[in-house]
Design a protein around this motif. Structure first.
Motif, short mmCIF file in Angstrom:
data_model
loop_
_atom_site.label_atom_id
_atom_site.label_comp_id
_atom_site.label_asym_id
_atom_site.label_seq_id
_atom_site.Cartn_x
_atom_site.Cartn_y
_atom_site.Cartn_z
N ARG A 186 0.84 -1.20 0.00
CA ARG A 186 0.00 0.00 0.00
C ARG A 186 0.88 1.25 0.00
N ASP A 187 1.89 1.25 0.89
CA ASP A 187 2.78 2.41 0.97
C ASP A 187 3.47 2.65 -0.38
N ALA A 188 3.90 1.55 -0.98
CA ALA A 188 4.62 1.67 -2.24
C ALA A 188 3.71 2.20 -3.35
N ILE A 189 2.46 1.77 -3.32
CA ILE A 189 1.51 2.25 -4.35
C ILE A 189 1.24 3.74 -4.14
N ARG A 190 1.13 4.13 -2.87
CA ARG A 190 0.92 5.56 -2.56
C ARG A 190 2.09 6.39 -3.10
N ASP A 191 3.32 5.87 -2.85
CA ASP A 191 4.50 6.60 -3.31
C ASP A 191 4.55 6.66 -4.84
N LEU A 192 4.17 5.54 -5.45
CA LEU A 192 4.18 5.50 -6.91
C LEU A 192 3.20 6.53 -7.47
N ALA A 193 2.00 6.59 -6.87
CA ALA A 193 0.99 7.55 -7.32
C ALA A 193 1.53 8.97 -7.16
N GLY A 194 2.15 9.23 -6.01
CA GLY A 194 2.71 10.55 -5.77
C GLY A 194 3.76 10.91 -6.80
N ALA A 195 4.65 9.97 -7.07
CA ALA A 195 5.73 10.22 -8.00
C ALA A 195 5.22 10.48 -9.40
N ARG A 196 4.15 9.85 -9.73
CA ARG A 196 3.62 9.97 -11.09
C ARG A 196 2.56 11.07 -11.20
N GLY A 197 2.18 11.66 -10.09
CA GLY A 197 1.16 12.70 -10.12
C GLY A 197 -0.25 12.16 -10.29
N HIS A 198 -0.45 10.88 -9.91
CA HIS A 198 -1.82 10.34 -9.94
C HIS A 198 -2.44 10.50 -8.56
N ARG A 199 -3.75 10.41 -8.53
CA ARG A 199 -4.42 10.38 -7.22
C ARG A 199 -4.19 9.01 -6.59
N PHE A 200 -4.26 8.96 -5.28
CA PHE A 200 -4.15 7.69 -4.57
C PHE A 200 -5.36 7.54 -3.68
N LEU A 201 -5.92 6.34 -3.69
CA LEU A 201 -7.10 6.09 -2.86
C LEU A 201 -6.75 4.90 -1.95
N ASP A 202 -6.75 5.16 -0.65
CA ASP A 202 -6.29 4.12 0.27
C ASP A 202 -7.46 3.22 0.72
N LEU A 203 -7.85 2.36 -0.17
CA LEU A 203 -8.94 1.43 0.13
C LEU A 203 -8.54 0.50 1.28
N PHE A 204 -7.27 0.12 1.29
CA PHE A 204 -6.75 -0.76 2.34
C PHE A 204 -7.05 -0.17 3.72
N GLN A 205 -6.69 1.11 3.91
CA GLN A 205 -6.87 1.74 5.21
C GLN A 205 -8.35 1.95 5.52
N ARG A 206 -9.09 2.37 4.50
CA ARG A 206 -10.51 2.67 4.71
C ARG A 206 -11.30 1.43 5.13
N MET A 207 -10.80 0.23 4.73
CA MET A 207 -11.55 -0.97 5.07
C MET A 207 -10.92 -1.72 6.24
N GLY A 208 -10.07 -1.06 6.97
CA GLY A 208 -9.56 -1.73 8.18
C GLY A 208 -8.06 -1.67 8.31
N GLY A 209 -7.35 -1.70 7.19
CA GLY A 209 -5.90 -1.57 7.21
C GLY A 209 -5.18 -2.74 7.83
N ASN A 210 -4.01 -2.43 8.38
CA ASN A 210 -3.11 -3.47 8.88
C ASN A 210 -3.37 -3.75 10.35
N LYS A 211 -4.49 -4.37 10.66
CA LYS A 211 -4.73 -4.63 12.08
C LYS A 211 -5.06 -6.10 12.34
#
Lengths: 335, 1143
Positions: free
Chosen positions: A195-220
Motif C-alpha cells: 500500500r505504501d509503495a503504491i501511494r508513493d508511486l501515485a505521488g511520483a507519477r502525479g496520480h491520485r491515490f485512494l487508500d482502500l486498504f486503510q478505509r476498510m480496516g488496514g493493517n490490524k
C-alpha cells in the motif's frame, strides 16, 4: 439472492480527508470510467454495488456517466492473466488495446494482492520478472513497483487525450476466517507495505491515490485472531456485503459524499443495480468473448466469419446504458 | 482416364435437385423409438430411457447427490451466445421416486447459466462450472430452486467453449477434482496466492481450506477422470487417442505448453473419449466390476477397458463395448453409476459432433434434444438405495465400505458436512476392528478421516509400512495432499523411496516433491537403486531433479551428493547441464556404465552439454580401435548436435575425422560427412567431392550435406560446375542444384529451371522444390526465374511442383502462379459449390464402396497410411482416423480431402520456425525447453532448433497434409475413398473391435538368396536372421487382415512365390500363451522364432498354443501366394497382461 442491506443515502462517509493532489475529485457529465485490476475488480461487476454507489455519488447533475469493468481474475501488473497463448506481453498489449477502445476519461486501477501474497513463490510468468518475483519480499516489491509504473505508462499513454484522472487504489485488506482456512496476518502486513509503495508511486507519477486498504480496516490483523463480522468468503475475496463496503469506501476515498434517504433495497435502487449488472454482462461478451481461438486467433480461418457477431453487442450495451441513465434519474427524482 | 482435377466440371453435368441445405437429409429421426431401435447391448443388459427432452435439453455433465437425485447441466446456448440472447442455460434435478428406473420428477434448479460444463452437488448446494467461474448455488427456502449464488473461484479461460473447465468429481477423501482442456489458460486467486494453469490439466481443490493446486498438466481434451478403488487416478482424452491414461502429481501429457518431456497413455490408437467411470457394485455382473467405461461419442458407443495391475503400472485392454448404436445422433458424453447400481448415460444427442471445426451457426447443430439412458441387468437384483444424508454417525461410517463406489463417495461428501467430534468415535471404532489384511478398508478409513476434516496421519503412516503395495501407494497419496503443511516422517520416506514396488516409490517421490527439506533429491534418487524403474517413476524423478535443482546443484559443483555416479548422471541429464561431467567421464573410463544402452545415454548427454575437453573424450571413443559402428554413429551424431546447437567442438585435432571419410560409404560415412561440413573442415573437401561424384547415391547425398555445410566459394563453384555439366548423370546434377540452392537460393534458381524442365520423375521435382521451400527467400527466388520466358515445363511435372509449393508452410502464391504458367495449367477446381457438394454426397451414399475405398486408401501413392493410423496402426503425423466416419459429416470429409488446410484438427496445426539465417522448419512442436525447440516434420523426423537461433515461430494456416493428393484418383475412386472414411467407426465392418488383432507387421522384400536356400532350409529360411533381408512395415486392413495381394512376392522353388510377414511378441511372464491364425490355412505356415507351429483347428482358424518364458519372440507367417491365399490375420488370445505385441 440475499438482500443487500446498505443504507446508501443515510451514511455520510469520509471521516478522514483523502490524500488528494490539488483540486477535489468530481465526476463530470459523459465521463467514461474504466476499472482495471485483478479479481477484486472483476467480481465487482457481478454484484453491481460499486458502480451503483459511484453512479449515485456523482450526483444528479452529472449525466451520461458510464463504466467499463476490465478487471481480470488473477491478473498481475505484468498482464499475466490477459494473455492467452503468448507470453504476458500479449496480455499487456491486450489491456492497452482495450483501454484505448474504451476511451476512458477516468481510470481506476487496483493491483497488488497477488504480488503481496505470493512474494516467495513467484507471481508472474513473464520472462523478465519470473525469477525476481520469487526472490524474496524486497525484490518482489521493487519488481512490482517498477512494473506497475511501466504498465501505467502503457495504458495511460495509450488511453487517448480524453483521459483526465488516474486513481491508483490500494487493494482491500485480508481477513482471518480461522481453521481450516489459512492465517492471513503475515500477508496483510505485507499488503500494508505494498500500500505504501503504491501511494508513493501515485505521488511520483502525479496520480491520485485512494487508500482502500486503510478505509476498510488496514493493517490490524493479528496472527491467530479471527476477523469479526467477516466480509470475505475465504479471507481474500469479498462477498455481497463486502462489495457494498468497497463501493462506499471508494465513494469516500474519492472525497465524494452520498446524501439523501433511500435504502439500497428501494425498488428504484435495485432496478438501477440490476440494469448495471445486465450492462456488465453484455460488455463481458463484447470485450472478453468465449471462443477467441476461433473468432480472432489462430483458428480464425475456421470460425472468423462469426466474429461479426461480437460488435453486435455494442447497440445492446448502449441500449442498456440508456436504461441505466433513466433508472438513475428515477432514483434521484425520489430524493 | 478421367482425373479428379476435372470433376468439378463433370459434376455440373449431373442433375442436382437439392438446395443448399447439404447434409440435412442425413439428420436422423429424433423420435425416442428410433433411437431405442439402434442400440446394441451385451447379453443380459437392457437399456431404457430415464429422462428426455423437453424435460432436459443438451446435457453436458451429470452427478448424483446423496439423496439419489441426478443433477444435470444442459446448454442450448453452446457453442456461443448470440447477441441478444439471455444467459439461460439450465441445471436440472431428476429423481426416480418409485424406483422403476425412470425419472418421474424433474425440476430446474437454475436457469441463468452460461455454457455450464460441470455440475457437482455437495456441501449443502451444488458446484457448477459456469464459463470463467466456479459458482456455488444453494436453495435456502426449500422451493427446489437456487436462491443464493456465490463465486467460489474465478479466472478460468474460455478460449474455446468445448475446452472449458469440466469433469468435476469428488474423490474418496472428499476432495474436488476438476479438469480443463488444451486452449484454456486459467489464472485463479486462492487464499494461498495465485495459481496458473496454461493449457490442459487437472486441478485439485479443497473447498474448506480454499486450497487449489495443479495436479497434472497436458492432454488435449481431458474429459474423463476416475479414481480407482485404491485411489489412483485415470483419465481419458477427447482428442488424444491414447485411451486410458494413468496420471499422478506433476505428470505432464501431450500438448502441455513448453513441456520438454511428456508421458503417453495406456492404449495408443484408441478412439477418443468423453467421460470415464469405473464399474462398481452388486447389480452388475461380477466380472464387470473394476472395468472402465469410456464414451466414444464419435463412434456412438461406450467402450469398456479392463485394467491389469502389473507391478505398479497398468495394462489397459479394450473389451466388449457397454453399448453401441446405429443411430447417428446418439452422443454419449458422460456415464455414471447410479444409486440403484445401474449405469446412466448422458446423451448430448446430435447428428454431428460439435467441435469448433463446424460453423458455430451450422444448422445441423442440435439445440433442443438430449437424453439420459439407463442400462441395467434385469436378471440381477437392483441395489437398495442407501440412506446417506439421514444416516447416524456409525451408519454413515459403515457406508464408507459399501460395495458401490457411488455410495462410498457420497458418504465421504456427507462427512464433509458433519462435525469431526461426532464422527471420529465411530470411525476409530471401525479402524481398530480392522484386521491386518484389510488394507483396503484401512485406506477407506483414512479417506473418511480426511473427508471429515480430521486426517489420521498415523493410520496412513502405518499403512505405508504394510504388506500391500497398492495400499502403501494409496496411503502415500493420502499423505501427499498435506505433505507441505504438516510434519512428515523422514524414516517413513527413506524406506518408501526404496520400496520394491515402483508405484510406491513414485508416490514417495511425489510426497518429497511437496517438502521443503534440503535433500529431497538425494533421497528421491535412491529410488533408482531398486529393480524396476518404470516410465512413471523415471518421469517423477526427472521432474523433482528439475523442480528442486537449487537444493542439489550447488553441492554437485563441489562433489557428488548422490550415492552413485550414475545418479549424478541422471540428475545432470534431467537438468541438461554439464553437472558432474568429469565424475561421469571417469566412471565411463572405469567401465561403470556397462551396457550399450547406458553408454548411449551418456554419450548423448555429453554431446548435449559437454565442453571442448569433454567432447574430445567422446571423439576418442569413436576413434578407438574396434569401436562398434553403432557407437561410432552415435558419437558422430552427438558431435554434430554439439557443433550445430552449441557451436562446441572437441579440443583436439579435428582432421582425425577423415579416417571415416576414406571408405566413402555406409552410415558412418554419412555421419562423418555431415560433421565435417559442420566443423568447416577444409581437409575433408577432397574426399567429400570424390564421394559426391562417386557411384553410390546414398554417399553422394551424404556428401552433399557435408559440402553444403562446409560452404564457401569453393563449394559454390563445385556445385555450379557440376550442375551445368550436361554430360554428368542427372541425379548428381540435381543434387548439385539442391546444394547450391541451400547455400544461395538465387544462384540455385538460375540452375534449377533447366533441370526442372528435364525432370521426368515427380521425386526429382519434389527434391528441387523442397530445397527452395526450406528457406524463407527460396520460393520467391525460384518464382522469379520460372516467370522468365523459356521456362515451360511438362504439365505433369509443373503440377507436382505446384502441389508441393501449395502444401508448404512456407507457402508462396508467386511460386504457385509461376508453376501454373510454366506448365500452362488451368486453375484447379478444388472448392465445390454447395450444389456440387450436395451431389457428391449423394453419390458417396449411393455408389461409394467402402471396400474399394479401403484399397485406394492403402495405395502407396496416396500416402494415407504413412501419416494416419486407424486404431493405432499406421503413421502418427496426422490424426488417428479410427472413428472419423462416425464423428465427421461427409461434407467435412470431402472438404478436408480437397482443401486440407481449411479445417485442421487441434493438436495438428503446423508450427513454422524460421531461423535467423532464413531456414524454415515446419511441423509439429514435439517438445521444447529453454534452450531448444524440437519440431517433428511431415516425414516424422525430429529437427532440433536452438532457441537462440530462432527468429520467429508461428502457427501456419496450412495443413501438413499435402494438397492435390486426390489428383491421382479417378472420380469414382474418390467417391469410394470418402465412403470408406465415412464408414470408419460406424457400427459395421469398419469399426475396430475389441479383438486383439496384430495390426502392425513387417513384410519381407524379395531377396536373392531365397530361391536356392529354400531347397535346403525349407520355409524356415524366412525366419533366419540374414542381415541383408529387408523388412518393411505393413499395417492390416481395418478388419485386422493382411491382404495377400499387398505382400511382396518372395521367390521360392520354381514358380512358387511366398508372402512373408512377421511381428514381435512380448511375453511379460512365463506362461502358456496362445494366438489364433485365420485365413486359407492349407497355404499358411507359422513359425515362432525358428520353430514351425501346429495349431488346433477351430472353424476357419488354427489356435496355436505354447509355453514361453518371459521375453520376446518373433512370429512369422509364411503364405503361399497364388493359390487363393487372399488374406490372413492373427489375433492374440488370453490375458492381455501376459502377451502383447512388442513396440
Amino acid at each position: 439472492m440475499k438482500a443487500s442491506c446498505y443504507l446508501i443515502f443515510a451514511v455520510v462517509l469520509s471521516a478522514s480527508a483523502p490524500l488528494l493532489p490539488a483540486a477535489p475529485f468530481a465526476f463530470r457529465s459523459d465521463d467514461r470510467v474504466a476499472l482495471v485490476g485483478n479479481t477484486v475488480v472483476e467480481r465487482a461487476q457481478r454484484f453491481g454495488h460499486v458502480e451503483t454507489l459511484l453512479n449515485l455519488a456523482a450526483g444528479a447533475e452529472v449525466k451520461g456517466l458510464t463504466f467499463r469493468n476490465i478487471g481480470w481474475s488473477g491478473d498481475s501488473v505484468f498482464g499475466d492473466a490477459r494473455s492467452y497463448f503468448g507470453a504476458p506481453k500479449e496480455g499487456r498489449d491486450r489491456l492497452q488495446r482495450v483501454v484505448k477502445e474504451v476511451k476512458p476519461t477516468v481510470l481506476l486501477v487496483c493491483y497488488g494482492t497477488n504480488a503481496a501474497m505470493t512474494a516467495k513463490k513467484g507471481w508472474t510468468d513473464d520472462p523478465a520478472g519470473a525469477a525476481r518475483s520469487k526472490a524474496g519480499d524486497e525484490e518482489s516489491l521493487s519488481l512490482f513497483v517498477e512494473t506497475y509504473g511501466k504498465l501505467l505508462d502503457l495504458i495511460v499513454g495509450g488511453a487517448g487525450t480524453e483521459l483526465r484522472e488516474v486513481v491508483l487504489i490500494s487493494p482491500p485488506p485480508l481477513e482471518n476466517l480461522g481453521h481450516p482456512l489459512p492465517d492471513q496476518s503475515a500477508n496483510n502486513a505485507r499488503l500494508a507495505i505494498y500500500r505504501d509503495a503504491i501511494r508513493d508511486l501515485a505521488g511520483a507519477r502525479g496520480h491520485r491515490f485512494l487508500d482502500l486498504f486503510q478505509r476498510m480496516g488496514g493493517n490490524k490483523l493479528k496472527a491467530g485472531e479471527q476477523s469479526r463480522g467477516p466480509l470475505t468468503i475465504n479471507g481474500v475475496h469479498y462477498g455481497e456485503a463486502g462489495y457494498v463496503l468497497i463501493g462506499e469506501s471508494l465513494v469516500g476515498g474519492l472525497g465524494l459524499t452520498l446524501s439523501g434517504n433511500l435504502s439500497a433495497n428501494d425498488s428504484s435502487v435495485v432496478a438501477l443495480r440490476k440494469s448495471i449488472m445486465e450492462k456488465n454482462r453484455l460488455f463481458f461478451h463484447r470485450w472478453r468473448p468465449s471462443n477467441e481461438t476461433y473468432l480472432f486467433l489462430f483458428r480464425k480461418h475456421e470460425q472468423g466469419n462469426n466474429a461479426k457477431e461480437i460488435p453486435m453487442f455494442d447497440p445492446l450495451i448502449e441500449k442498456e446504458e440508456q436504461s441505466v441513465e433513466s433508472l438513475r434519474a428515477g432514483v434521484f427524482s425520489k430524493l | 482416364m478421367k482425373r479428379f482435377i476435372l470433376f468439378g466440371l463433370l459434376l455440373l453435368a449431373g442433375a442436382l435437385a437439392a438446395p443448399a441445405q447439404r447434409g440435412l437429409k442425413e439428420i436422423p429421426n429424433p423420435d425416442v423409438k428410433a433411437q431405442e431401435a439402434g442400440f446394441k447391448l451385451p447379453a443380459g443388459a437392457k437399456i431404457n430411457l430415464f429422462a428426455a427432452d423437453p424435460q432436459i435439453t443438451k446435457p453436458i455433465h451429470m452427478n448424483w447427490d446423496g439423496q439419489g437425485r441426478l443433477w444435470v447441466v444442459g446448454s442450448p446456448l453452446y457453442p456461443h451466445i448470440k447477441p441478444g440472447e439471455e444467459e439461460t442455460d439450465r441445471l436440472y434435478v431428476l429423481e426416480d421416486t418409485n424406483g422403476d428406473g425412470v425419472a418421474n420428477k424433474a425440476s430446474e434448479f437454475a436457469a441463468d447459466l452460461h455454457i455450464p460444463t460441470a455440475v457437482l452437488p455437495g456441501d449443502g448446494g451444488v458446484y457448477v462450472a459456469n464459463s470463467t467461474e466456479v459458482i456455488f448455488l444453494r436453495d435456502n427456502d426449500g422451493d427446489g430452486k437456487s436462491d443464493e449464488r456465490k463465486i467460489v473461484l474465478s479466472g478460468f479461460g474460455t478460449e474455446d467453449t468445448h475446452h472449458l473447465l469440466h469433469t468435476f468429481r469428488w474423490g474418496p477423501a472428499g476432495h474436488l477434482w476438476m479438469n480443463q482442456s488444451i486452449y484454456i489458460h486459467s489464472h485463479v486467486e486462492t487464499p494461498y496466492g495465485v495459481r496458473r494453469l496454461l493449457g490442459g490439466g487437472m486441478w485439485h481443490f479443497r473447498p474448506e481450506t480454499g486450497r487449489l493446486e495443479v495436479f497434472m498438466k497436458g492432454l488435449v481434451n481431458s474429459w474423463g477422470h476416475v479414481l480407482d478403488e485404491w485411489g489412483q487416478s485415470f483419465m481419458t482424452d477427447g482428442a488424444g487417442g491414447d485411451g486410458i491414461n494413468y496420471v499422478f502429481p506433476r505428470f505432464v501429457g501431450v500438448t502441455s505448453p513448453r513441456a520438454s518431456r511428456v508421458l503417453r497413455g495406456l492404449n495408443p490408437g484408441q478412439p477418443k473419449h468423453c467421460g470415464l467411470e469405473i464399474v462398481t457394485g452388486r447389480h452388475v455382473p461380477k466380472d464387470w466390476v473394476g472395468t472402465l467405461l469410456a464414451p466414444d461419442f464419435r463412434g456412438h458407443r461406450i467402450n469398456r477397458f479392463r485394467l491389469t495391475y502389473k507391478g505398479g503400472s497398468y495394462i489397459s485392454t479394450k473389451i466388449e463395448d457397454l453399448v453401441s448404436s446405429t443411430h447417428r445422433a446418439f452422443r454419449p458424453i458422460d456415464v455414471k453409476m447410479g444409486p440403484d447400481g445401474a449405469i446412466y448415460i448422458a446423451d448430448w444427442y446430435n447428428p454431428i459432433i460439435q467441435h469448433g471445426e463446424v460453423d458455430f451457426r451450422d444448422a445441423r447443430r442440435d439445440h433442443t434434444h438430449g437424453r439420459i439412458w439407463r442400462i441395467s441387468f434385469p436378471e440381477r437384483p437392483l441395489v437398495q438405495r442407501p440412506e446417506i444424508v439421514k444416516a447416524q454417525s456409525a451408519g454413515l461410517v459403515s457406508l464408507l465400505d459399501s460395495p458401490e463406489g457411488l455410495t462410498r463417495t457420497r458418504a465421504a461428501v456427507e462427512l464433509r458436512q458433519r462435525e469431526a467430534k461426532e464422527i471420529m468415535p465411530a470411525l476409530e471404532k471401525w479402524y481398530v476392528s480392522l484386521k491386518e489384511d484389510q488394507a483396503l478398508q484401512k485406506l477407506r478409513a483414512i479417506w473418511g478421516s480426511q473427508a471429515v476434516g480430521a486426517f489420521q496421519r498415523s493410520w496412513a503412516e502405518d499403512l505405508v509400512s504394510g504388506s500391500n503395495p497398492k495400499a502403501r501407494a494409496g496411503a502415500l497419496r493420502a499423505l501427499y495432499y498435506t505433505a507441505g503443511e504438516e510434519k512428515t516422517s523422514r524414516a517413513l520416506l527413506e524406506k518408501a523411496v526404496e520400496d520394491p514396488n515402483p508405484q510406491v516409490r513414485l508416490w514417495a517421490v511425489s510426497v518429497l516433491a511437496q517438502l521443503p527439506w534440503p535433500d529431497t533429491v538425494t533421497l528421491a534418487l535412491r529410488a533408482l537403486e531398486k529393480e524396476g524403474v518404470d516410465k512413471y517413476l523415471d518421469f517423477a524423478l526427472w521432474s523433482i531433479c528439475r523442480e528442486h535443482a537449487s537444493r542439489w546443484l550447488p553441492v554437485a559443483q563441489e562433489r557428488n551428493p548422490f550415492r552413485h555416479t550414475w545418479q549424478l548422471f541422471f540428475a545432470g541429464r534431467a537438468l541438461k547441464q554439464p553437472v558432474g561431467i568429469s565424475h561421469v567421464l571417469k566412471s565411463l573410463a572405469e567401465g561403470e556404465f556397462e551396457t550399450e544402452a547406458q553408454l548411449d545415454e551418456v554419450i548423448s548427454w555429453i554431446a548435449n552439454v559437454g565442453e571442448a575437453n569433454h567432447l574430445e573424450v567422446l571423439f576418442s571413443i569413436a576413434l578407438a580401435d574396434g569401436a562398434p559402428k553403432s557407437r561410432q554413429i552415435r558419437v558422430l551424431r552427438g558431435l554434430r548436435d554439439a557443433v550445430r546447437l552449441r557451436k562446441q567442438r572437441p579440443a583436439g585435432r579435428l582432421g582425425r575425422l577423415n579416417r571415416f571419410l576414406e571408405r566413402g560409404n555406409g552410415a558412418v560415412f554419412a555421419e562423418a560427412a555431415a560433421l565435417a561440413g559442420m566443423w568447416k573442415l577444409e581437409e575433408a573437401r577432397e574426399p567429400l567431392e570424390k564421394a559426391f561424384l562417386g557411384p553410390e547415391t546414398v554417399s553422394s547425398t551424404a556428401a552433399l550435406e557435408g559440402l553444403r555445410a562446409l560452404g564457401g566459394a569453393k563449394t559454390k563453384q563445385f556445385f555450379s560446375t557440376t550442375a551445368r555439366n550436361v554430360g554428368m548423370e542427372f541425379g548428381k546434377r540435381l543434387r548439385a542444384v539442391v546444394g547450391q540452392t541451400r547455400l544461395d537460393p538465387k544462384a540455385g534458381a538460375e540452375l534449377a529451371v533447366s533441370l526442372l524442365q528435364g525432370a521426368r520423375r515427380a521425386e526429382d521435382v519434389q527434391v528441387v522444390v523442397d530445397a527452395f521451400l526450406v528457406n524463407k527467400n527460396g520460393p520467391s527466388a525460384l518464382a522469379e526465374v520460372l516467370e522468365r520466358p523459356g521456362s515451360a515445363m511438362k504439365p505433369s511435372m509443373a503440377l507436382v511442383g505446384l502441389n508441393h509449393a501449395g502444401s508448404s508452410a512456407n507457402k508462396s502464391e508467386a511460386l504457385i502462379e509461376a508453376f501454373r504458367k510454366a506448365g500452362s495449367l488451368k486453375p484447379m477446381k478444388l472448392k465445390l459449390s454447395s450444389a456440387e457438394m450436395e451431389a457428391m454426397m449423394l453419390r458417396v451414399a449411393a455408389e461409394g464402396s467402402a471396400a474399394r475405398g479401403e484399397q485406394a486408401y492403402r495405395r502407396a501413392g496416396m500416402q494415407c497410411i504413412v501419416c494416419h493410423a486407424i486404431g493405432g496402426a499406421g503413421g502418427i503425423i496426422g490424426p488417428d482416423l479410427v472413428s472419423i466416419g462416425a464423428s465427421a459429416p461427409v461434407d467435412y470429409l470431402i472438404e478436408s480431402m480437397l482443401e486440407p488446410s481449411k479445417k485442421i484438427k487441434e493438436g495438428y496445426h503446423t508450427a513454422v520456425v524460421t531461423t535467423q539465417e532464413g531456414d524454415v522448419v515446419a511441423g509439429a512442436i514435439a517438445r521444447q525447453d529453454d534452450t531448444e525447440i524440437v519440431v517433428r516434420d511431415a516425414k516424422g523426423m525430429e529437427i532440433r532448433v536452438p532457441k537462440k537461433e530462432v527468429a520467429t515461430t508461428s502457427v501456419s494456416p496450412v495443413s501438413l497434409m499435402p494438397m492435390g493428393l486426390t489428383a491421382q484418383l479417378r472420380e469414382d475412386e474418390f467417391v469410394d475413398l470418402i465412403r470408406f472414411l465415412s464408414e470408419l467407426g460406424k457400427e459395421g465392418p469398419y469399426k475396430t473391435t475389441a479383438q486383439r488383432f496384430v495390426r502392425a507387421w513387417e513384410v519381407l522384400q524379395p531377396h536373392g538368396r531365397t530361391r536356392d536356400a529354400i531347397g535346403h532350409y525349407g520355409k524356415k529360411i524366412f525366419t533366419e536372421n540374414i542381415e541383408s533381408y529387408q523388412w518393411t512395415p505393413l499395417v492390416t486392413r481395418v478388419n485386422g487382415t493382411v491382404p495377400g495381394e499387398e505382400l511382396p512376392r518372395v521367390v521360392g522353388r520354381g514358380k512358387e512365390r511366398y508372402g512373408v510377414a512377421r511381428f514381435r511378441l512380448q511375453v511379460n511372464e512365463a506362461a502358456r500363451i496362445s494366438f489364433k491364425l485365420s485365413g486359407k490355412l492349407s497355404d499358411l505356415t507359422v513359425f515362432v522364432d525358428g520353430t514351425e507351429m501346429k495349431g488346433s483347428r477351430e472353424g476357419v482358424s488354427d489356435v496355436i498354443e505354447l509355453s514361453r518364458k518371459k521375453g520376446t519372440c518373433t512370429v512369422t507367417v509364411v503364405g503361399l501366394l497364388g493359390g487363393g491365399m487372399e488374406e490372413f490375420s492373427v489375433e492374440l488370445l488370453g490375458n492381455p497382461g501376459v502377451i502383447e505385441v512388442a513396440q
